[in-house]
Design an enzyme around this catalytic site. Structure first.
Site, PDB file in Angstrom:
ATOM      1  N   GLU A 113      -5.000  -7.219   0.703  1.00  0.00           N
ATOM      2  CA  GLU A 113      -3.559  -7.428   0.521  1.00  0.00           C
ATOM      3  C   GLU A 113      -3.216  -8.901   0.740  1.00  0.00           C
ATOM      4  OE1 GLU A 113      -1.610  -4.486   2.961  1.00  0.00           O
ATOM      5  OE2 GLU A 113      -2.594  -2.870   1.902  1.00  0.00           O
TER       6      GLU A 113
ATOM      7  N   HIS B  83       2.729  -2.137   0.415  1.00  0.00           N
ATOM      8  CA  HIS B  83       2.588  -1.836   1.844  1.00  0.00           C
ATOM      9  C   HIS B  83       3.945  -1.787   2.563  1.00  0.00           C
ATOM     10  CE1 HIS B  83      -0.557  -1.956   5.297  1.00  0.00           C
ATOM     11  NE2 HIS B  83       0.478  -1.199   5.598  1.00  0.00           N
TER      12      HIS B  83
ATOM     13  N   ARG C 181      -5.075   2.755   4.770  1.00  0.00           N
ATOM     14  CA  ARG C 181      -5.541   1.388   4.578  1.00  0.00           C
ATOM     15  C   ARG C 181      -6.336   1.340   3.284  1.00  0.00           C
ATOM     16  NH1 ARG C 181      -2.311  -1.195   7.870  1.00  0.00           N
ATOM     17  NH2 ARG C 181      -2.956  -1.398  10.044  1.00  0.00           N
TER      18      ARG C 181
END
Lengths: 316, 316
Positions: free
Chosen positions: A263, A281, A234
């Site tokens: 994000e 991602h 993360r």
């Protein structure tokens, strides 16, 4: 009548197809649920499907009085307010390990792409630099993986799979995690010591308050000028401004990142470095991983609506 | 006086530094030796250093009447006219396996980069597509490596190292080579059968007349629309026009190439495909690999000038 599931995050249609066959989906398209549905429509929603990283707090739960299950698509559940859910006796399910292989593969993709300079190499060739004998950005040979010291931070399913992969590249693998695991790699008792020792730092730790910005300016300094890091966990684990500074002043040699602090924003400063590899991602984004994650979601929802415990229950 | 070595190929200065400490280097800069040096200067040259892929035939050997050793930097020696060298009793040395780990790593870099769409992913993020929520070229999840059928063609040092790496990615590995080896992978008796079976074809076979253009249109058809190939061996192994056609009409899904038919030229047609990853023959181009290859070159040259057999002798 099919059981209703509120789709809290924005999902591609193709990702929802298998769920739509079994449940009635209330899709928010990623907007706040109370903007898309009336209070009456939300009143009897008993289950919710979300991306684990998306913030899901008290306010949302207050609007869903019948909610009994939060099912996360993927491994993470760091966006969910666990206390608020516990107070309301809401079960939380995830898809543990379902995407671990895909995420570990992406960690290796980022690492190898970075170390072997895949992006500049492809661009040099496609741009006619090679055939035109133009000055090559690849002239000076890079350090390769052979005999590199690789530190894996986190030894959950993903950390194990990363370690197994990178060990096959004739590297020396050590790891740090809260506790020692039964794995064939050397355990290092502190993260700082691991970072100091390694040439390559692979971050596979679960996000949470205890790991927030744990890779800070001091850690990056310990990684050193020949050190590279890869993060597929993360964005919150890394102090992103410190990382940008460390790349700018060559405190470290490079980074491969699939995850970012906020994000879908990756800072422009990151995009300008030649010695980084950046992906939006996509760690768990393979056909096989999606099928495996969907299997977990379906099993969790089906069990919940049948009044049974979730087979993939997040235990606190 | 230091022993003289004719540097037949064009090498970066940095690659020659260690040799220059031990030998007197006559550098051609890649030009024909007789254009750079007089016949008298060439008359007493006893050893020559070359890149194995560069053509080195009778004409060159005729201009070097004292030549006793051809030392190749790297594993390959396919450019050397072996018959002409044998007639003149010239020993040929190479650097066997010195760059095998680096080349195997690059094979994995190309494979993972291709399968996980690293180039379009990085470009989408850097171009602002992700933060701008623009249509993503990554939306449809790609097939990942998990449980993929991987065929390795060639089981020399590099093939073994590729197989060991790719097996760590939870794949099913089989191989074909002239003979069965003592390796923990399934042997397939014919190349066609291997190609038919596999999703991923990794080419690690030694170049030579028997493997020239062996991956032709018919083989590519057998690889199939979901199949990808990676070549880190030599461009001559693949029928390059047939590969371009197969990529254009989607007979195969993609390719990762470090080697080409006529280097340093990679056809423009290849550069235009989004589903290829291309590198300018950098398989063995890492610091460690160069040091290991240089060790072999120095050992070969030192032994030759001491009147001893080459420790890394190419046996026909």
């Amino acid at each position: 009548m099919a059981d209703k599931v509120l789709v809290f995050s924005r999902f591609a249609k193709s990702m929802l197809a298998r769920f739509a066959e079994k449940f009635e989906l209330l899709e928010t398209g990623g907007k706040p649920a109370n903007e898309v549905f009336s209070a009456a429509e939300l009143a009897d929603v008993r289950a919710l499907l979300t991306m684990g990283a998306q913030p899901l707090g008290r306010e949302t739960l207050d609007a869903l009085p019948s909610l009994g299950a939060i099912v996360c698509y993927g491994t993470g559940y760091d966006g969910v307010d666990l206390d608020a859910a516990a107070e309301r006796k809401i079960a939380i399910g995830n898809s543990p390990a379902a995407n671990a292989s895909a995420v570990a593969d992406l960690a290796m993709t980022l690492l190898l792409g970075l170390m072997r300079r895949l992006l500049p190499a492809d661009a040099y060739l496609r741009g006619g630099g090679w055939s035109g004998a133009r000055p090559s950005p690849l002239l000076r040979p890079p350090r390769g993986l052979t005999n590199a010291r690789v530190g894996v931070y986190g030894m959950g399913e993903i950390g194990r799979k990363i370690a197994a992969r990178v060990a096959a590249f004739e590297t020396d693998v050590a790891y740090h995690s809260r506790s020692r695991h039964d794995v064939p790699y050397r355990y290092v008792g502190s993260l700082g010591e691991l970072v100091e020792w390694c040439d390559v730092l692979l971050i596979a730790v679960r996000a949470g308050p205890d790991t927030e910005r744990i890779i800070d300016a001091a850690m990056l300094k310990r990684l050193g000028a020949d050190g590279v890091l890869v993060n597929i966990s993360r964005g919150s684990v890394i102090d992103q401004p410190a990382l940008i500074a460390a790349l700018a002043d060559k405190t470290i040699a490079g980074a491969g990142l699939d995850v970012f602090e906020r994000e879908p924003y990756a800072p422009d400063a990151l995009s300008e470095f030649p010695n980084v590899v950046l992906t939006p991602h996509i760690g768990g984004h393979t056909l096989e991983a999606h099928v495996a994650m969907q299997d977990c979601v379906i099993a969790n929802l089906a069990a919940f609506f049948a009044g049974k415990p979730l087979p993939y229950l997040v235990k606190r």
